[in-house]
Scaffold this motif. Structure first.
Motif, PDB file in Angstrom:
ATOM      1  N   SER A   1       0.838  -1.190   0.000  1.00  0.00           N
ATOM      2  CA  SER A   1       0.000   0.000   0.000  1.00  0.00           C
ATOM      3  C   SER A   1       0.881   1.250   0.000  1.00  0.00           C
TER       4      SER A   1
ATOM      5  N   GLY B   1      -2.654   0.406   5.570  1.00  0.00           N
ATOM      6  CA  GLY B   1      -4.063   0.106   5.351  1.00  0.00           C
ATOM      7  C   GLY B   1      -4.665   0.776   4.129  1.00  0.00           C
ATOM      8  N   ASP B   2      -3.882   1.567   3.407  1.00  0.00           N
ATOM      9  CA  ASP B   2      -4.402   2.289   2.253  1.00  0.00           C
ATOM     10  C   ASP B   2      -4.755   1.315   1.129  1.00  0.00           C
ATOM     11  N   THR B   3      -5.763   1.647   0.344  1.00  0.00           N
ATOM     12  CA  THR B   3      -6.167   0.783  -0.764  1.00  0.00           C
ATOM     13  C   THR B   3      -5.351   1.049  -2.029  1.00  0.00           C
ATOM     14  N   GLU B   4      -4.694   2.189  -2.085  1.00  0.00           N
ATOM     15  CA  GLU B   4      -3.876   2.528  -3.256  1.00  0.00           C
ATOM     16  C   GLU B   4      -2.509   1.855  -3.119  1.00  0.00           C
ATOM     17  N   ASP B   5      -2.036   1.251  -4.228  1.00  0.00           N
ATOM     18  CA  ASP B   5      -0.755   0.532  -4.212  1.00  0.00           C
ATOM     19  C   ASP B   5       0.422   1.460  -4.459  1.00  0.00           C
TER      20      ASP B   5
END
Length: 170
Positions: free
Chosen positions: A95, A119-123
């Motif tokens: 993330s 925890g971020d959804t962006e890679d």
């Protein structure tokens, strides 16, 4: 005739032994053009105020699993921080809020970079910089801080002890 045939076989055996040792040495040093270096990698960067004894080709691990290697270490001329390039295996996606810290294997072992998934959804993409970093703990600095705090505590307790003993004598 038998002697020359024997010498040829011995020479061939020695040549194969040297080739096997060279192959294994290159594999251990990760300098081999076969195997792991053929995998797809992507490069990300991390800035550290102190890298301790971190070296190029040091492992990058997550949960103890090897996920990449340190590919380059440079000093940023603007911030005077170490800019570490990490070549991460393409099969592992992290993330964008991943954190990186420099850790040591054992008490005095090799240093490596540990990544902790966020925890971020962006890679994280190739060329991105990891902003959450924790520098190396240098053993000499820790000992110096301990000795300084120990000396300060002794200096602070000495005047108090002297005053207490003076009051007890009166």
């Amino acid at each position: 005739m038998k002697r020359s045939t024997l010498e040829i076989w011995v020479g061939l055996f020695v040549a194969l032994g040297i080739a096997a040792i060279a192959f294994l040495s290159l594999r251990v040093a990760q300098g081999s053009p076969w195997g792991s270096s053929a995998q797809q990698t992507y490069t990300v960067y991390a800035d550290f105020s102190d890298i301790g004894g971190l070296k190029v080709k040091a492992p990058v691990r997550t949960a103890g699993v090897l996920v990449g290697r340190v590919s380059d270490i440079q000093l940023d001329p603007k911030s005077y921080q170490a800019k570490v390039s990490l070549a991460l295996d393409g099969q592992y996606k992290f993330s964008s809020d991943v954190s990186a810290q420099i850790l040591t294997s054992g008490l005095l072992g090799e240093q490596y970079i540990g990544l902790v998934q966020g925890g971020d959804t962006e890679d994280l993409k190739a060329g991105d910089t990891i902003t959450l970093t924790s520098s190396a703990m240098v053993l000499e600095n820790l000992i110096g801080k301990f000795m300084t705090s120990f000396t300060e505590k002794n200096a602070q307790s000495s005047p108090g002890e002297a005053a207490a003993s003076d009051a007890g004598q009166q």
